[in-house]
Design a protein around this motif. Sequence first.
Motif, PDB file in Angstrom:
ATOM      1  N   GLY A 113       0.835  -1.189   0.000  1.00  0.00           N
ATOM      2  CA  GLY A 113       0.000   0.000   0.000  1.00  0.00           C
ATOM      3  C   GLY A 113       0.879   1.252   0.000  1.00  0.00           C
ATOM      4  N   ASP A 114       0.258   2.395   0.284  1.00  0.00           N
ATOM      5  CA  ASP A 114       1.024   3.647   0.339  1.00  0.00           C
ATOM      6  C   ASP A 114       2.091   3.573   1.429  1.00  0.00           C
ATOM      7  OD1 ASP A 114      -0.451   4.840  -1.691  1.00  0.00           O
ATOM      8  OD2 ASP A 114      -1.991   5.515  -0.295  1.00  0.00           O
ATOM      9  N   GLY A 115       1.748   2.894   2.532  1.00  0.00           N
ATOM     10  CA  GLY A 115       2.703   2.747   3.634  1.00  0.00           C
ATOM     11  C   GLY A 115       3.952   2.004   3.163  1.00  0.00           C
ATOM     12  N   HIS A 130      -4.701  -0.727   1.575  1.00  0.00           N
ATOM     13  CA  HIS A 130      -6.090  -0.294   1.756  1.00  0.00           C
ATOM     14  C   HIS A 130      -6.449   0.849   0.823  1.00  0.00           C
ATOM     15  CE1 HIS A 130      -5.220  -2.102   5.807  1.00  0.00           C
ATOM     16  NE2 HIS A 130      -6.219  -2.804   5.341  1.00  0.00           N
ATOM     17  N   LEU A 131      -5.592   1.903   0.836  1.00  0.00           N
ATOM     18  CA  LEU A 131      -5.966   3.102   0.090  1.00  0.00           C
ATOM     19  C   LEU A 131      -5.299   3.124  -1.290  1.00  0.00           C
ATOM     20  CD1 LEU A 131      -7.729   5.602   0.574  1.00  0.00           C
ATOM     21  CD2 LEU A 131      -5.646   6.841   1.120  1.00  0.00           C
ATOM     22  N   GLY A 132      -3.979   3.049  -1.294  1.00  0.00           N
ATOM     23  CA  GLY A 132      -3.267   2.977  -2.575  1.00  0.00           C
ATOM     24  C   GLY A 132      -3.323   4.273  -3.355  1.00  0.00           C
ATOM     25  N   PHE A 183      -0.594   6.313  -3.792  1.00  0.00           N
ATOM     26  CA  PHE A 183       0.628   6.320  -4.617  1.00  0.00           C
ATOM     27  C   PHE A 183       0.624   5.152  -5.599  1.00  0.00           C
ATOM     28  CE2 PHE A 183       2.786   8.156  -0.669  1.00  0.00           C
ATOM     29  CZ  PHE A 183       2.829   9.440  -1.168  1.00  0.00           C
ATOM     30  N   ASN A 187       5.808  12.368   2.525  1.00  0.00           N
ATOM     31  CA  ASN A 187       4.486  12.897   2.888  1.00  0.00           C
ATOM     32  C   ASN A 187       4.584  14.181   3.711  1.00  0.00           C
ATOM     33  OD1 ASN A 187       2.693  11.131   1.735  1.00  0.00           O
ATOM     34  ND2 ASN A 187       2.349   9.910   3.571  1.00  0.00           N
ATOM     35  N   GLU A 188       5.186  14.045   4.885  1.00  0.00           N
ATOM     36  CA  GLU A 188       5.194  15.186   5.797  1.00  0.00           C
ATOM     37  C   GLU A 188       6.201  15.023   6.921  1.00  0.00           C
ATOM     38  OE1 GLU A 188       3.688  12.146   7.483  1.00  0.00           O
ATOM     39  OE2 GLU A 188       1.973  12.932   6.422  1.00  0.00           O
ATOM     40  N   ALA A 214       2.447  15.601  -2.166  1.00  0.00           N
ATOM     41  CA  ALA A 214       2.168  14.150  -2.060  1.00  0.00           C
ATOM     42  C   ALA A 214       1.486  13.828  -0.736  1.00  0.00           C
ATOM     43  CB  ALA A 214       3.465  13.353  -2.169  1.00  0.00           C
ATOM     44  N   THR A 217      -2.742  14.491   0.854  1.00  0.00           N
ATOM     45  CA  THR A 217      -3.896  13.588   0.953  1.00  0.00           C
ATOM     46  C   THR A 217      -3.810  12.670   2.178  1.00  0.00           C
ATOM     47  OG1 THR A 217      -2.680  12.164  -0.582  1.00  0.00           O
ATOM     48  CG2 THR A 217      -4.422  13.514  -1.515  1.00  0.00           C
ATOM     49  N   ALA A 218      -2.756  12.817   2.983  1.00  0.00           N
ATOM     50  CA  ALA A 218      -2.547  11.918   4.118  1.00  0.00           C
ATOM     51  C   ALA A 218      -2.878  12.645   5.437  1.00  0.00           C
ATOM     52  CB  ALA A 218      -1.118  11.377   4.066  1.00  0.00           C
ATOM     53  N   TYR A 219      -1.952  12.687   6.376  1.00  0.00           N
ATOM     54  CA  TYR A 219      -2.195  13.302   7.699  1.00  0.00           C
ATOM     55  C   TYR A 219      -2.707  14.746   7.546  1.00  0.00           C
ATOM     56  CZ  TYR A 219      -1.004  14.295  12.655  1.00  0.00           C
ATOM     57  OH  TYR A 219      -1.032  14.622  13.988  1.00  0.00           O
ATOM     58  N   SER A 240      -6.415  14.937   7.115  1.00  0.00           N
ATOM     59  CA  SER A 240      -7.155  14.665   8.360  1.00  0.00           C
ATOM     60  C   SER A 240      -7.127  15.874   9.295  1.00  0.00           C
ATOM     61  CB  SER A 240      -6.547  13.477   9.110  1.00  0.00           C
ATOM     62  OG  SER A 240      -6.449  12.361   8.291  1.00  0.00           O
ATOM     63  N   ASP A 288       7.041  10.901   7.899  1.00  0.00           N
ATOM     64  CA  ASP A 288       6.343   9.780   7.236  1.00  0.00           C
ATOM     65  C   ASP A 288       5.990   8.682   8.240  1.00  0.00           C
ATOM     66  OD1 ASP A 288       6.520  11.029   4.774  1.00  0.00           O
ATOM     67  OD2 ASP A 288       8.252   9.885   4.073  1.00  0.00           O
TER      68      ASP A 288
END
Length: 267
Positions: A50-52, A75-77, A79, A124-125, A161, A164-166, A169, A227
């Motif tokens: 997955g993205d992770g 789960h999300l995918g 990337f 990501n961040e 990038a 869309t992650a943390y 939210s 990340d």
Amino acid sequence: MENKKVFIYANDTEMSKKIEATLRTKLVKSGLRVFEEYTEDTELIFCVGGDGTLLHLMHDLDFPKTPVVGINTGHLGFFQEVLPEKIDDFIFAFNQGNYTLQPYSTVKAVVETEHGTFTHTALNEIAVKGEPTYPVHLNISINESFVERFSGDGICVATPAGSTAYNYSLGGSLVDPRLNLLQVTPIAPMNSIAYRSFTSSILLPSNDKLIVLPFDATDKKLSIIFDGNIAEYSDVVSITMGLSRRKVNLVRFEDFNFWEKVKCKFL
Ligand code: NAP
């Protein structure tokens, strides 16, 4: 001409192991050379997970220059471009040269402490947080200009990038990865007559630096979360963050459209 050299990076779920085995057989059959170790002359990296998993790959292989294509078993995918049932389509498109490379910026933090200087890079961040039970107070400047004394749980500095992650939210904005900027989003900011913090995100252009200084001695113990990995520091003097020079390339099908991806993953 020698056939292209590829490498497979996979997580260890049953599903990924199964897909990895299928992928390996298909790659060999199509004439590509699958190597057991990543070297800089590898022409394509397959990332099964997955993205992770893609984030782990970036850190394990030190943000490789080689393009990466994701086969989604997570789960999300976000990337991850290719569904397992589309592997044949991707191999065909790749061998024909029918794909695009999407460059992604990374973010870098230089943490200066009384004991040394440390650097972290993330796709990501990078989040800066204080101790979990107390608000942290941070003086924040952009380049030479003081902007605010932040009070709250911390700040999240996200790349496009990572938008869309943390960042998402936390109420941050979704950013098209073609934009070369950083988004600074507050984490539970306090905003009262006692403390004044921005409650919305700030956008930084590509060359600007965000400088974070602990306000008080009690604010010098900080966690840097890059990340999803954590590094804890005491006696922090300053943290300087900005876009890193390092970029990574994700391989996409030619018809990739960022907003279509956003719609199908979030709406
Ligand atoms: P994880 O806890 O296993 O998974 C976090 C979730 O974030 C997974 O569903 C993952 O997708 C997804 N994700 C990762 N990068 C993404 C991106 N760029 N866009 C959209 N979704 C993304 O941890 P992990 O897999 O190692 O991922 C670490 C990331 O988790 C951090 O970089 C941070 O952004 C995120 N995170 C989010 C929150 C929150 O939203 N409150 C809190 C902490 C961390 P897959 O299922 O495809 O792997």
